[in-house]
Design a protein around this motif. Sequence first.
Motif, mmCIF file in Angstrom:
data_model
loop_
_atom_site.group_PDB
_atom_site.id
_atom_site.type_symbol
_atom_site.label_atom_id
_atom_site.label_comp_id
_atom_site.label_asym_id
_atom_site.label_seq_id
_atom_site.Cartn_x
_atom_site.Cartn_y
_atom_site.Cartn_z
ATOM 1 N N ARG A 150 -12.876 5.726 -3.404
ATOM 2 C CA ARG A 150 -12.090 4.687 -2.883
ATOM 3 C C ARG A 150 -13.050 3.206 -2.991
ATOM 4 O O ARG A 150 -12.448 2.258 -3.129
ATOM 5 C CB ARG A 150 -11.479 4.718 -1.579
ATOM 6 N N LYS B 270 -7.939 10.830 -6.540
ATOM 7 C CA LYS B 270 -8.576 9.947 -5.712
ATOM 8 C C LYS B 270 -9.118 10.345 -4.433
ATOM 9 O O LYS B 270 -8.529 11.602 -3.999
ATOM 10 C CB LYS B 270 -7.409 8.912 -4.939
ATOM 11 N N ASP C 293 -10.773 10.719 -0.395
ATOM 12 C CA ASP C 293 -10.264 10.287 0.694
ATOM 13 C C ASP C 293 -11.046 9.360 1.350
ATOM 14 O O ASP C 293 -12.122 8.843 1.014
ATOM 15 C CB ASP C 293 -10.184 11.611 1.767
#
Length: 60
Positions: free
Chosen positions: A9, A58, A60
């Motif tokens: 992320r 994606k 975490d």
Amino acid sequence: MSSLLVRPRRGKIIAGVCAGLADRFGISRGLVRLGFVVFGLVGAGEIAYIIAWIIMPKGD
């Protein structure tokens, strides 16, 4: 070296595909990005990137 192939992320430029691959295999993110650029100029790097973007979850 991470045990999972995920898109981070943070620390990504577009979708995080190159960053995720680099983190997973313990190599430089810049080197992976350069590889995709070169592969895109002489092959199908864009298609490989889009496919990886779709199938990589994606992080975490």
